[in-house]
Scaffold this active site. Sequence first.
Site, PDB file in Angstrom:
ATOM      1  N   ASP A  10      15.346 -28.783 -29.964  1.00 50.37           N
ATOM      2  CA  ASP A  10      16.249 -29.154 -31.229  1.00 50.37           C
ATOM      3  C   ASP A  10      17.680 -28.675 -31.327  1.00 50.37           C
ATOM      4  O   ASP A  10      17.975 -28.895 -32.267  1.00 50.37           O
ATOM      5  CB  ASP A  10      15.267 -28.730 -32.523  1.00 50.37           C
ATOM      6  CG  ASP A  10      15.650 -29.651 -33.863  1.00 50.37           C
ATOM      7  OD1 ASP A  10      15.985 -31.203 -33.221  1.00 50.37           O
ATOM      8  OD2 ASP A  10      16.022 -29.307 -34.970  1.00 50.37           O
ATOM      9  N   ALA A  11      18.233 -28.238 -30.357  1.00 52.24           N
ATOM     10  CA  ALA A  11      19.511 -27.899 -30.222  1.00 52.24           C
ATOM     11  C   ALA A  11      20.474 -29.312 -30.156  1.00 52.24           C
ATOM     12  O   ALA A  11      20.939 -29.118 -28.778  1.00 52.24           O
ATOM     13  CB  ALA A  11      19.736 -26.784 -28.961  1.00 52.24           C
TER      14      ALA A  11
END
Length: 415
Positions: free
Chosen positions: A297-298
Amino acid sequence: MNTLIVYLNAARVGCLEQDDSGLLQFSYDRVWLENPNAIPLSRSLPLRGKVFPGKKARPFFAGILPEEGPRKKIAEILGISDTNDFAMLERIGGECAGAVSLFPQGTVPPDPNGIRNRELTEPELRKIIAELPGRPLLVGMEGLRLSLAGAQDKLPIIARNNGIFLPLGDTPSTHILKPEPDRFPGLAANEVFCMTLARSVGLNASNTEYRLIGEKPCILVQRYDRATDEDGRTTRLHQEDFCQALGFPPERKYQAEGGPMLSDCILLLRDWSTVPVLDIPGFIDALIFNVLIGNADAHGKNYSFLYSGSDRRLAPYYDLVSTLAWPNLSRNIAMKIGGCKSVNVFTIADWKKLAMKSHLGWPMIRERMAESCHNILQELGGVQDRTIKYNEAMVKLLHETIGERATRMLKALFV
């Protein structure tokens, strides 16, 4: 025409306006443009005398507002449309990320040296934590005008001498309190483990603590966009995330939704960082770390610039979490590495492709990959010892998962 005055700390920089059809536009004040120390609000809003239409202005201003579920609930409580950025900024734009604040025309901004807060008792704090899912940012509570980007429940607070205080009016906060969502059990321990590991291996990551408030695990994060002096006065530091700098609205923070790619981020660092020779390798280190911990989820809003005068540097890292801990979450990475969509990026050809697309040297990336793996394997045991008391099952899972991934990347590098 409705108008909000935009400030950086106590300095008036311009006007955000909404016409009768609901369209936004932003313009800098002439006095600000003539100030020799003036800085832009954003790379996407350079200092100039022309008006920025909504398409240019919205990515920055929408980017300081909450997203998704919290945004919808805030709109319901305030009785406004969840698509009306202007109305939401008018109501909650006092204490935002960075040094930006917005006030209705004719409103006198507060004294920057004034400190107004209220200490919360333990019962009050427990009550607020319980209310946050239904009242994000305590919206509608008298005396509060708080805004933070993101989709997770969180609250800007002042932490001092083991006490927690609510910042009243537009008093700057010092920390962010994030209660663990019920749908992600173990998240607080997960994030504290990953952030502690990041700092242990030399990454510039925000200070993060685990707090148990009643029976609710919480994360207490020190704000990197705030500076507090010896007298207790807190100053806001300007910042913007990569989506804002690149002109992407928050609903396009993922590459799969038309958001930034890694090559965009690296080009941005070359163009906008005042020390790209340090910030580009630092960004690569963070990218490798996110792969090793298994953080899919970066996205573009999880990387930021921090301003200091005319300097613009890669901000400390935040929101480092191993999303692999929850099997129902997607393994698709927020920004593809080479041609790989999965967070399990262990094929060296993908990393070589990233180097080629980004005009970076493969030997530099390979060296940093190997160093990151060795450092993580060296520090994992100590981080486990320091954090296992928070959630034994989660911490043991992270120790095993991250260790296996670092070993796997090393083998791929030296086959």
